[in-house]
Design a protein around this motif. Structure first.
Motif, mmCIF file in Angstrom:
data_model
loop_
_atom_site.group_PDB
_atom_site.id
_atom_site.type_symbol
_atom_site.label_atom_id
_atom_site.label_comp_id
_atom_site.label_asym_id
_atom_site.label_seq_id
_atom_site.Cartn_x
_atom_site.Cartn_y
_atom_site.Cartn_z
ATOM 1 N N THR A 42 0.827 -1.206 0.000
ATOM 2 C CA THR A 42 0.000 0.000 0.000
ATOM 3 C C THR A 42 0.860 1.254 0.000
ATOM 4 O O THR A 42 1.586 1.514 0.949
ATOM 5 C CB THR A 42 -0.926 0.018 1.236
ATOM 6 N N GLY A 93 -7.098 0.717 9.287
ATOM 7 C CA GLY A 93 -7.551 -0.654 9.196
ATOM 8 C C GLY A 93 -6.621 -1.572 8.425
ATOM 9 O O GLY A 93 -6.997 -2.674 8.034
ATOM 10 N N LEU A 94 -5.393 -1.138 8.201
ATOM 11 C CA LEU A 94 -4.385 -1.934 7.500
ATOM 12 C C LEU A 94 -3.399 -2.492 8.524
ATOM 13 O O LEU A 94 -3.359 -2.030 9.663
ATOM 14 C CB LEU A 94 -3.649 -1.054 6.488
ATOM 15 N N GLN A 140 -12.517 0.562 -5.500
ATOM 16 C CA GLN A 140 -11.095 0.239 -5.526
ATOM 17 C C GLN A 140 -10.512 -0.008 -4.143
ATOM 18 O O GLN A 140 -9.482 -0.637 -4.012
ATOM 19 C CB GLN A 140 -10.305 1.365 -6.208
ATOM 20 N N VAL A 141 -11.158 0.516 -3.111
ATOM 21 C CA VAL A 141 -10.634 0.391 -1.749
ATOM 22 C C VAL A 141 -11.755 -0.002 -0.795
ATOM 23 O O VAL A 141 -12.934 0.121 -1.118
ATOM 24 C CB VAL A 141 -9.984 1.716 -1.267
ATOM 25 N N SER A 142 -11.378 -0.436 0.393
ATOM 26 C CA SER A 142 -12.387 -0.800 1.386
ATOM 27 C C SER A 142 -13.151 0.445 1.834
ATOM 28 O O SER A 142 -12.616 1.557 1.831
ATOM 29 C CB SER A 142 -11.737 -1.484 2.585
ATOM 30 N N SER A 143 -14.391 0.251 2.225
ATOM 31 C CA SER A 143 -15.240 1.378 2.615
ATOM 32 C C SER A 143 -14.702 2.111 3.844
ATOM 33 O O SER A 143 -14.964 3.293 4.029
ATOM 34 C CB SER A 143 -16.672 0.906 2.866
ATOM 35 N N GLY A 144 -13.907 1.426 4.686
ATOM 36 C CA GLY A 144 -13.316 2.068 5.860
ATOM 37 C C GLY A 144 -12.270 3.117 5.517
ATOM 38 O O GLY A 144 -12.016 4.030 6.302
ATOM 39 N N LEU A 145 -11.671 3.016 4.340
ATOM 40 C CA LEU A 145 -10.663 3.990 3.911
ATOM 41 C C LEU A 145 -11.277 5.239 3.285
ATOM 42 O O LEU A 145 -10.670 6.311 3.316
ATOM 43 C CB LEU A 145 -9.712 3.359 2.884
ATOM 44 N N VAL A 146 -12.451 5.105 2.702
ATOM 45 C CA VAL A 146 -13.053 6.174 1.909
ATOM 46 C C VAL A 146 -13.137 7.514 2.647
ATOM 47 O O VAL A 146 -12.825 8.557 2.061
ATOM 48 C CB VAL A 146 -14.429 5.733 1.347
ATOM 49 N N CYS A 152 -7.955 8.080 -5.585
ATOM 50 C CA CYS A 152 -6.856 7.174 -5.935
ATOM 51 C C CYS A 152 -6.185 7.675 -7.205
ATOM 52 O O CYS A 152 -6.828 8.323 -8.037
ATOM 53 C CB CYS A 152 -7.380 5.760 -6.162
#
Length: 177
Positions: A42, A93-94, A140-146, A152
């Motif tokens: 990432t 969350g990573l 493209q990414v998990s909803s927790g990152l949005v 992006c």
């Protein structure tokens, strides 16, 4: 006996103009962003207008705080300011940074009134991105990152997360601890 000319004597105004005029190649277009890695897979960027300082933090300079969420690593005194130290990857969350290290790579973000020290895996440097290169992160990414993203970017064969430092500083995760 003639004196030795200085390097400035050898430059004329047209040579100086050629040196200082910006070239219009693609690398000079766009805004400056700090590129760093949150983990092995990432990569992310933050606007240089939001990044105040990048430095290596020796592990012994970090003061752990008890009873804090796992992404809050502690406090650090930097330039007469006490800053919260956040494992950015873990907050998002990573997988977090390695804990068995001698130092951490850190980025101080600032919104004018508040500063926060973010720990990242590594800092790569500065890249230039145009506003139109930042695309919505949908799908493209998990909803927790949005909530923490501007979008992006597909940059040199990889996808970069364009993070929003202001959204990170306003995060309910940091204000409900």
């Amino acid at each position: 006996m003639p004196s030795k000319p200085s390097p400035f004597d050898l430059m004329n105004s047209s040579a100086l103009a050629r040196i200082t005029s910006p070239k219009t190649n693609k690398k000079n277009l766009g805004d400056a962003y700090l590129k760093f890695h949150l983990g092995q897979q990432t990569s992310a960027v933050l606007s240089m207008s939001q990044a105040q300082e990048v430095f290596v933090l020796p592990i012994g300079r970090l003061t752990p705080m008890p009873n804090m969420p796992p992404y809050v690593m502690g406090l650090q005194n930097r330039r007469s300011k006490v800053l919260w130290v956040i494992d950015l990857a873990k907050m998002l969350g990573l997988p977090g940074v390695e804990v068995n290290v001698q130092h951490y790579n850190s980025v101080i973000i600032n919104n004018g009134s508040v500063s926060l020290l973010l720990i990242v895996q590594s800092v790569e440097g500065v890249v230039r991105l145009t506003p139109e290169s930042i695309q919505p992160p949908l799908g493209q990414v998990s909803s927790g990152l949005v909530p923490y993203l501007r979008g992006c970017v597909f940059f040199e064969q990889e996808i970069l997360l364009a993070l929003d430092a202001e959204a990170i500083m306003r995060s309910p995760l940091l204000h409900n601890t």
